[in-house]
Each structure stands twice: as structure tokens, then as C-alpha cells.
Write an enzyme that holds these catalytic residues in place. Structure first.
Site, mmCIF file in Angstrom:
data_model
loop_
_atom_site.group_PDB
_atom_site.id
_atom_site.type_symbol
_atom_site.label_atom_id
_atom_site.label_comp_id
_atom_site.label_asym_id
_atom_site.label_seq_id
_atom_site.Cartn_x
_atom_site.Cartn_y
_atom_site.Cartn_z
ATOM 1 C CG HIS A 61 -2.824 -2.374 3.736
ATOM 2 N ND1 HIS A 61 -1.983 -2.685 2.687
ATOM 3 C CD2 HIS A 61 -4.073 -2.730 3.338
ATOM 4 C CE1 HIS A 61 -2.691 -3.217 1.706
ATOM 5 N NE2 HIS A 61 -3.962 -3.259 2.077
ATOM 6 N N GLY A 111 4.961 10.432 -0.354
ATOM 7 C CA GLY A 111 5.368 10.794 1.006
ATOM 8 C C GLY A 111 4.440 11.767 1.705
ATOM 9 C CB SER A 112 0.915 12.821 1.256
ATOM 10 O OG SER A 112 0.202 11.618 1.324
ATOM 11 C CG ASN A 113 0.315 8.665 4.989
ATOM 12 O OD1 ASN A 113 -0.482 8.878 5.886
ATOM 13 N ND2 ASN A 113 -0.029 8.148 3.823
ATOM 14 C CG LEU A 122 8.820 -8.883 2.013
ATOM 15 C CD1 LEU A 122 7.420 -8.712 2.597
ATOM 16 C CD2 LEU A 122 8.953 -10.298 1.428
HETATM 17 C C1 GRF Z 1 -0.768 5.251 1.489
HETATM 18 O O1 GRF Z 1 -2.038 5.027 0.990
HETATM 19 C C2 GRF Z 1 -0.373 4.130 2.412
HETATM 20 O O2 GRF Z 1 -1.437 3.548 3.052
HETATM 21 C C3 GRF Z 1 0.225 3.129 1.492
HETATM 22 O O3 GRF Z 1 0.876 3.875 0.516
HETATM 23 C C4 GRF Z 1 0.278 5.157 0.395
HETATM 24 C C5 GRF Z 1 1.362 6.168 0.547
HETATM 25 O O4 GRF Z 1 0.952 7.456 0.238
HETATM 26 N N1 GRF Z 1 1.013 2.174 2.210
HETATM 27 P P1 GRF Z 1 1.934 8.674 0.482
HETATM 28 O O5 GRF Z 1 3.238 8.340 -0.246
HETATM 29 O O6 GRF Z 1 2.129 8.786 1.943
HETATM 30 O O7 GRF Z 1 1.272 9.866 -0.118
#
Ligand code: GRF
Length: 199
Positions: A109, A16-18, A92
């Protein structure tokens, strides 16, 4: 979309870093609110991050998600969610959920789609594939979600250079850095209707 505050739901399965970058980006924003984090993994680190930022979280298992999707749709509808953001969500998305939120579900992605995408292409598999291909660039793709993995209309792509000495781990760090820098901004622009066709 009207002028009321836009409501976001983030779906994530892992670290969940994003998700956290998105939460931080919109913190204090008068126009955008993160309503909840949804996860199919009860022990996912994203749930700790949600708690730290006082964002409610909702968890479900795979069969609940796939067989009782309607309860999740009902929950999202009751929260009046404007945009569902997938950030490392590995299941999915069922057709019924896509149909309930047309052009309102996006994914990130970690490669330049259509390269290195599709079923099984997640996490380190993607960067391994890029490394083996000898590609001199990689990057991120933000796209709408449709009924096939990684096939929805592309919203935005950002590239990075891959050097000969870069291994899959280096590639992963370069790409993750771009994700963190750009995903929140792309979401922000999308909410301002920048990428909607005909808007
Ligand atoms: C990211 O690389 C994203 O592109 C992919 O999964 C990863 C998630 O990373 N879909 P995080 O959990 O946000 O650290």
C-alpha cells in the site's frame, strides 16, 4: 516451507511496474519462480510486461473472481503457489481465497498504514489524502491480506520525507520509487521466513 523452489503468483490490475520489478529481481534466481500474473483487466499493461518476460498470464473478470473464486483457488493450488503477491490489485480478496492461503497473501500500500488506507484509498486518492493532511512523511506498507482492505498484519514499512512544496504527484513518484526498490527485497526476505511469527 521446504527447500524446493518457492512459487509466486502476482496479482495486478494496472500498469504493473511493481510486478515487473519483482519479475526482474527474481530472474535467474534458483530458489524463486514467478509462475503467473493474474489480472482482472484484459487490457492491463501488466499483461504486456508479463508477455515481455515470458511469464504466463491469467485473466478473469470481477464476477468470475468473486463468484467462482474456487476455480482460481484450484488453479493456484495446482501450481503449488507458496506466496500470492498483490501489486496494484484493486479487488477485495474473497474470504475463501484468504482461507485457502493463510498468511500467504501480501499486499503493498502506498502510504504508512493505518494512515490513508481503507476502501477507496488507492492510486492518486492516497497521495491526495497525504498531501491534504500536511503529513511530513509518507512511504510504503507491505502487509498480509486479511478480510478488510489494508488491515492485515504489517510486515514492513519504509518511509520517505514529504516537503512542503511536494504535491500529490511528487509524493506519488517518491513513494513509487521506494516501492520499486524495496518490495522485491521484502518478498525475498519473507520467503526466507524473516517475517513469519514464531519461525
Ligand atoms: C502502487 O502504488 C501500489 O502501492 C498500489 O498500486 C500501485 C501499483 O502500481 N497498490 P503499478 O501497477 O505497480 O505500477
Amino acid at each position: 516451507m521446504t527447500n524446493r523452489k518457492k512459487r509466486l503468483a502476482i496479482f495486478a490490475s494496472g500498469s504493473g511496474s511493481n510486478a515487473e520489478k519483482i519479475i526482474e529481481y527474481f530472474k535467474g534466481n534458483q530458489n524463486v519462480h514467478i509462475e503467473a500474473i493474474y489480472s482482472n483487466r484484459k487490457k492491463a499493461k501488466v499483461l504486456e510486461r508479463a508477455e515481455k518476460h515470458k511469464i504466463p498470464s491469467i485473466t478473469f473478470n470481477k464476477s468470475h473472481f468473486l463468484e467462482d473464486t474456487q476455480s482460481i483457488i484450484d488453479d493456484l493450488k495446482s501450481k503449488k503457489i507458496d506466496l500470492i503477491v498483490l501489486a496494484g490489485f484493486l479487488l477485495l480478496i474473497p474470504e475463501s481465497l484468504i482461507d485457502a492461503f493463510p498468511q500467504k497473501i501480501i499486499n503493498i500500500h502506498p502510504s504508512l498504514l493505518p494512515k490513508h488506507g481503507g476502501k477507496g484509498m488507492f492510486g492518486s486518492n492516497v497521495h491526495q489524502s497525504v498531501s491534504e493532511s500536511g503529513d511530513t512523511e509518507s512511504g510504503i506498507t507491505v502487509h498480509f491480506v486479511n478480510k478488510e482492505f489494508d488491515k492485515g498484519r504489517i510486515i514492513s514499512q519504509i518511509k520517505c520525507v514529504i516537503k512542503e512544496h511536494d504535491d500529490p504527484q511528487n509524493i506519488a513518484s517518491k513513494v513509487l520509487a521506494i516501492e520499486h526498490q524495496y518490495y522485491p527485497m521484502i518478498i525475498d526476505q519473507l520467503l526466507e521466513n524473516k517475517y513469519y511469527e514464531g519461525s
